[in-house]
Design an enzyme around this catalytic site. Structure first.
Site, PDB file in Angstrom:
ATOM      1  N   SER A  11      50.391  19.532 124.872  1.00 54.03           N
ATOM      2  CA  SER A  11      51.698  19.101 124.359  1.00 54.03           C
ATOM      3  C   SER A  11      51.633  18.566 122.934  1.00 54.03           C
ATOM      4  O   SER A  11      52.661  18.390 122.289  1.00 54.03           O
ATOM      5  CB  SER A  11      52.287  18.022 125.271  1.00 54.03           C
ATOM      6  OG  SER A  11      51.465  16.861 125.250  1.00 54.03           O
ATOM      7  N   HIS A  48      37.461  19.075 118.998  1.00 56.23           N
ATOM      8  CA  HIS A  48      38.114  17.772 118.813  1.00 56.23           C
ATOM      9  C   HIS A  48      37.416  16.967 117.721  1.00 56.23           C
ATOM     10  O   HIS A  48      38.063  16.403 116.843  1.00 56.23           O
ATOM     11  CB  HIS A  48      38.109  16.962 120.123  1.00 56.23           C
ATOM     12  CG  HIS A  48      39.328  17.141 120.956  1.00 56.23           C
ATOM     13  ND1 HIS A  48      40.415  16.324 120.848  1.00 56.23           N
ATOM     14  CD2 HIS A  48      39.622  18.041 121.931  1.00 56.23           C
ATOM     15  CE1 HIS A  48      41.346  16.716 121.712  1.00 56.23           C
ATOM     16  NE2 HIS A  48      40.880  17.745 122.381  1.00 56.23           N
TER      17      HIS A  48
END
Length: 167
Positions: A11, A48
């Site tokens: 999201s 990440h």
């Protein structure tokens, strides 16, 4: 100051949380609960880290996040990513979820640094097929509610856009 950033998978919640932590302090700590247990997860963790860049100190702590928060210092911001993997780790190790949650909330309350926590909102999909899936969904919902109740700010992220629910 405690901020909770909720959202579904992919999201954009981590990007929102990173921006909040970057705005809060010069020194930033990324408290990572994920573990590289397979090649796909190792690649995900590497992506990440590369996206975050060098301005972050990474602390990998899959279970004892309360203790890790207790080591925080004034002048830094802590991003805990994510409560969902932490809960999964706790369940896998048969830890006392209520006691661990209480310790997390106590540590967040005592933390001298602003804390941003990321968590998945898992209650908007289908009812899980298995008893373990249902137990996890229920525990995640309770955890999110408890953290949100203590948080100063809560955002729900969809399509990369935060909707502020609290604060």
């Amino acid at each position: 100051m405690l901020t909770l950033v909720l959202g579904g998978a992919r999201s954009g919640k981590t990007a929102v949380a990173e921006a909040l932590a970057e705005a809060a302090a010069g020194a930033r700590v990324y408290l990572a609960t994920g573990q590289a247990l397979d090649a796909e997860m190792a690649a995900r963790i590497a992506r990440h880290r590369a996206t975050r860049g060098d301005g972050w100190r990474t602390v990998e702590e899959p279970l004892d996040v309360a203790r890790a928060l207790g080591r925080s210092r004034p002048g830094e911001a802590v991003l805990l990513d994510c409560l969902t993997l932490w809960l999964s780790n706790l369940m896998h190790h048969d830890r006392d979820i209520a006691a661990e949650t209480a310790a997390l909330l106590d540590a967040a309350r005592a933390c001298p640094a602003p804390v941003v926590m990321v968590s998945n909102e898992v209650g908007m999909g289908l009812v899980p097929e298995t008893p373990l899936g249902r137990a996890f969904r229920d525990a995640q919902g309770r955890l999110n509610q408890q953290v949100a109740a203590q948080a100063d700010r809560v955002a729900f992220v969809a399509a990369g856009l935060p909707l502020w629910l609290k604060g």
